[in-house]
Write an enzyme that holds these catalytic residues in place. Structure first.
Site, short mmCIF file in Angstrom:
data_model
loop_
_atom_site.label_atom_id
_atom_site.label_comp_id
_atom_site.label_asym_id
_atom_site.label_seq_id
_atom_site.Cartn_x
_atom_site.Cartn_y
_atom_site.Cartn_z
N THR A 199 0.82 -1.21 0.00
CA THR A 199 0.00 0.00 0.00
C THR A 199 0.85 1.26 0.00
O THR A 199 0.55 2.22 -0.70
CB THR A 199 -0.94 0.00 1.22
OG1 THR A 199 -0.17 -0.24 2.39
CG2 THR A 199 -2.00 -1.08 1.09
N PHE A 202 -8.13 4.07 4.47
CA PHE A 202 -7.51 3.15 5.43
C PHE A 202 -8.52 2.18 6.01
O PHE A 202 -8.29 1.57 7.06
CB PHE A 202 -6.84 3.95 6.55
CG PHE A 202 -5.59 4.65 6.11
CD1 PHE A 202 -4.39 3.98 6.00
CD2 PHE A 202 -5.63 5.99 5.77
CE1 PHE A 202 -3.24 4.62 5.59
CE2 PHE A 202 -4.48 6.65 5.35
CZ PHE A 202 -3.29 5.97 5.26
N CYS A 255 -6.92 0.32 9.03
CA CYS A 255 -5.50 -0.07 8.97
C CYS A 255 -4.79 0.28 10.26
O CYS A 255 -4.71 1.45 10.65
CB CYS A 255 -4.84 0.62 7.79
SG CYS A 255 -3.07 0.32 7.67
#
Length: 945
Positions: free
Chosen positions: A267, A391, A398
């Site tokens: 990512t 996220f 995340c």
């Protein structure tokens, strides 16, 4: 009653189509979003999935009282690699809760700050590598993958992959990517298919085993040699649930390590890659970001919090390109009703598509534009709930977000502090590749060290010796007595680049050793000890693709003490933008303190284009000339020589190839109208387009014209030549090439002859009467007798036979073959991988009276057959020349200039949306016809009407 969700056409039932696989999954969803709007239902191998993408809907489904985040279909397969790690485990699984409690403190503010030295260590390796490869191509995704992988490994596990000290990526990355890709594909196959694909299954298993083995070895090494570092690995080995006292098993530690290595580097590398793409596409943003970082002599952990604009850039990048492009939820109750009346059952998956959520026009003004300023001054803080979610969602968001943010801020700051950056291909437009995450495909840059940079790297890292400031040289002359000259160009079609090369090749005759580079490559590095010559055009009212950063740099009002000259290219039909950018550059440099060597030159493509450049070039060299002879009419044989050989060696131009799928006649030629054709072309792999874009085509010259040249110089079509040139040239040199290939694919044969070239031919005439006639053509009758009749060099040679021009001299007089751009006449909603062109075929008696005139590109396209390869590439049009995102906005289309072509694509797009139930605003086309049969696509337009 619940509202019925319209079922997409069968071609979009993912899993039931051979041509829609995991690689195209995200793209397919985005196309469906354009067709169906903010909500639609699809079916993946029997699993009902509802895709949502408006802020209102996402706000509802992110209510954790009703919905729970679940792993997606592809992640079910991926669990073979990452098991019940944080990313893939269900919230209800014991190990998810256990790991979450143990690992959350590892990503607290102080823990992240303590990782700064290790992050600086790895980032410094990237800076040193880029310094040593200054001016060379850099694969952006590859380098940021190395950066992110090494950073997460060092900070979390004290393990070094040493990716920057190897040419090949560490095998872990290859294995991981293979598993990600295959997991997506396995999820869209039947179980029996996966079982029968024995080799794929074996490779899949071997790659998973390798990743697990590496993680196990790291754990074993730590257990053998324990330390008191409070990193992620020690927390996993020694950490306990404060409530139960439970610890993570070795198996789960392995799964967590693989999870962090994958999610932590995939990512972040995607975020950094997209960030630099958008910076290069928006030079004003790049300038502001560099200005922000230049305020600080040294980048420390305390500096990062002050970089508000770079922080906004990262947030805006994630808005447009969330590298984890979606997340899924599932209702906790049966028969839940979404806003709008859509009923969701307990077995249904809700997929939130971030690419569309982050472009919801109800939340974002100009949603498709890259505007970091929208994230400043409270803009980010005041966003509606659930409108920016790169996220993830809620407790399943995340865990490594602060880690990734500090790492990204540091990397961007260091790179902008150290380097000026440019595209390798200035016309590159974003292409996305997908595994589990998304990244730019084929994105490459060049970097050069900036002036006056004083950065202290990590204390234990030796700073590299600074490379000298330089612009990449394409012209090298060993004569040290020559003075230096810099020639910079901005060019989309190649004309200005060709002019720059011509100027550089003749510079040694006048005492100069010239370097040639793009305007963007000269940002903040304009030398003040030599003349700087700028040759550029205007593209749709804006700078050329490789001049955008340079113009933004000048607009930042630098102080320049340079001697310069500007030549502008354009076409007077574009009244409002003719010579706009050359004039603007000229004025900006003067205001910045530059001293003009000669008045700006202007070449009009509708007039004596090449002659205007040659006259300006001659006057420029009169000012700059050093101890050279005034007579420069006859081309020097030393520059280019030809050796005739019998080799049959073939050659090809390296470029992207499309494939012709269809080429049909729309309208036959008549006395007042040329033939019109419709072509369908499959794009080169990885390329996509938007309605309104162009297709750039590299044509070949008509065989009739090539045959005329061969006849004039008494050459056969199987003749091979070897070109040897002492100066820079666009020709292939030093190996045998078929003369037909040179004449077909490298030079413009029918460009009107310039006044300077007429003078050259007159000097070579043995017949005095013919010499006088040629010179007369350079006078007042030039426009009428040469330009209006489009007389070219070969015409003059055939009319005046005493002119003894050699073939080498002839080639030196010809400009390089230019690409041609055609408006695409289709919509990606019809087919995202295929474009159509609608073109006139220009064939008519030559105005000179000498044979036929053949349009170079149109006749090249007309003669293509199904299955033929075509050198082509998509070029983005003006950002405003696309159908509006809001399908209800009215469109008025007036088919002038480019004709009906792009508007067919606009209407085709709206028709597709209308068929799928979207609300369509009034869409009006004004289009004129000379004759009834000139009404192109009449049946289609009637149907769409």
């Amino acid at each position: 009653m619940s509202k019925t969700i319209p079922q997409p056409p069968e071609t979009f039932l993912i899993g039931n189509l051979k041509d829609v696989d995991a690689d195209h999954f995200l793209e397919s969803l985005q196309r469906l979003q354009k067709l169906y709007g903010e909500i639609f239902r699809i079916n993946i191998l029997g699993q009902s999935i509802i895709v949502v993408a408006s802020q209102e809907l996402v706000n509802f489904v992110c209510d954790e009282n009703k919905f729970d985040k679940k792993v997606s279909v592809a992640l079910q397969e991926l669990r073979a690699l990452i098991g019940d790690g944080l990313f893939s485990a269900h919230t209800s699984e014991p190990n998810w809760k256990l790991a979450h409690k143990i690992l959350m403190p590892a990503f607290g503010p102080q823990a992240i700050r303590d990782m700064f030295p290790a992050m600086m260590d790895i980032s410094s390796q990237l800076i040193l590598r880029w310094e040593r490869f200054s001016g060379e191509e850099i694969d952006v995704c590859d380098n940021f993958t190395r950066l992110a992988l090494d950073t997460i490994a060092l900070c979390s596990f004290n393990y070094r992959f040493n990716s920057f000290y190897q040419n090949k990526m560490h095998h872990f990355v290859d294995a991981m990517v293979n598993v990600l890709v295959e997991s997506g594909r396995r999820s869209q196959r039947l179980s029996l298919q996966n079982t029968l694909m024995i080799n794929k299954a074996r490779q899949y298993k071997d790659d998973i085993s390798y990743c697990h083995k590496l993680c196990d070895e790291i754990v074993q090494e730590r257990r053998k040699n324990p330390n008191d570092v409070n990193d992620l690995l020690n927390r996993m080995i020694n950490g306990k649930d404060p409530d139960t006292g439970y610890q993570l098993s070795d198996e789960n530690i392995r799964y967590q390590m693989v999870t962090f290595l994958i999610a932590g580097h995939e990512t972040t590398s995607g975020l950094l890659s997209f960030t630099f793409y958008y910076l290069l596409k928006n030079p004003h943003v790049l300038q502001k970001a560099q200005a922000e970082i230049d305020q600080y002599d040294e980048i420390t952990v305390h500096t990062l919090n002050k970089l508000k604009y770079i922080d906004a850039i990262l947030k805006e990048t994630l808005r447009l390109q969330a590298t984890a492009p979606g997340f899924s939820l599932q209702t906790k109750e049966d028969a839940t009703t979404l806003p709008g009346g859509y009923e969701v059952n307990k077995d249904d998956i809700i997929l939130v598509l971030l690419a569309q959520l982050h472009r919801d026009p109800k939340v974002w003004d100009q949603p498709n534009e890259f505007i970091p300023e929208r994230m400043l001054n409270g803009g980010y803080e005041n966003l509606p709930p659930n409108s920016w979610k790169p996220f993830g969602n809620g407790q399943r968001g995340c865990i490594g977000r602060p880690f990734a943010w500090q790492e990204s801020l540091l990397a961007v700051a260091l790179i902008l502090k150290h380097f000026t950056i440019e595209f390798v291909d200035p016309s590159y437009d974003l292409r996305v590749k997908q595994t589990l995450t998304i990244k730019p495909d084929g994105f490459k840059i060049r970097v050069r060290p900036r002036r006056s940079v004083n950065i202290s790297l990590a204390p234990h890292v030796k700073q590299s010796e600074k490379l000298p400031e330089q612009i990449s040289k394409t012209i090298i002359n060993k004569n040290t007595n020559l003075q230096s000259m810099t020639i910079l160009y901005g060019s989309n079609s190649g004309s200005c680049e060709s002019f720059a090369g011509t100027l550089a090749s003749e510079a040694p005759l006048y005492g100069y050793n010239a370097t040639v580079a793009t305007l963007d490559s000269a940002v903040q590095s304009l030398p003040n000890d030599q003349p700087i010559i700028i040759i550029t055009a205007t593209y749709e009212g804006r700078p050329c693709d490789n001049a955008k950063q340079f113009v933004a740099y000048l607009e930042s009002k630098p102080k320049l003490e340079i001697n310069y000259a500007v030549f502008g290219a354009g076409h007077h039909d574009w009244v409002n933008t003719y010579q706009k950018i050359p004039t603007y550059i000229d004025e900006l440099i003067e205001k910045a303190g530059g001293k003009r060597l000669i008045e700006r030159g202007a070449g009009d493509a509708a007039g004596d284009f090449y002659g205007a450049f040659e006259s300006w070039k001659e006057n420029l060299f009169k000012i700059l000339r050093k101890d050279t002879n005034d007579e420069q009419h006859v081309i020097s044989e030393e520059k280019l020589s030809i050796e005739f050989v019998n080799s049959t060696r073939q050659f090809g131009q390296i470029t992207d190839f499309g494939i012709v799928l269809q080429n049909k006649i729309l309208v036959q030629a008549s006395e007042i109208d040329p033939m019109k054709r419709h072509l369908e072309i499959k794009l080169p792999k990885g390329q996509t387009y938007r309605s309104g874009d162009y297709l750039a085509v590299l044509p070949t010259n008509p065989t009739e014209m090539v045959d005329r040249v061969l006849k004039r110089f008494n050459l056969s079509n199987d003749t091979h030549i070897k070109i040897v040139s002492s100066t820079d040239t666009f020709f292939p040199t030093n190996y045998p090439v078929n003369v037909v290939n040179i004449l077909s694919g490298y030079v413009e044969l029918a460009q009107p002859i310039s006044k300077k070239q007429l003078e050259t031919l007159a000097d070579l005439c043995h017949n005095e009467e013919e010499k006088i006639k040629i010179l007369k053509l350079t006078g007042d009758i030039y426009e009428k007798e040469i330009l209006d009749k489009r007389i070219h060099i070969l015409d003059i040679l055939e009319l005046y036979s005493s002119c003894e021009l050699t073939f080498a001299q002839y080639l030196r007089m010809l400009p390089s073959l230019r690409i041609r751009q055609y408006s695409i006449s289709s919509s990606p909603l019809w087919n995202a991988e295929v474009v159509t062109l609608t073109i006139d075929i220009l064939t008519a008696p030559a105005l000179s009276g000498l044979g036929q005139h053949y349009g170079v590109a149109s006749n090249y396209l007309a003669n293509l057959r199904e299955g033929d390869h075509i050198s082509c590439s998509v070029r983005a049009s003006n950002v405003k020349f696309h159908p509006p995102e809001d399908t209800k906005v009215p469109i008025v289309m007036i088919a002038a200039g480019t004709g009906i072509a792009p508007f067919r694509g606009f209407i085709q797009e709206r028709a597709a949306q209308y068929v799928c139930g979207r609300d369509i605003g009034p869409t009006i086309l004004y289009y004129g016809c000379r004759l009834d049969n000139d009404f192109l696509y009449s049946s289609e337009l009637d149907k769409w009407k």
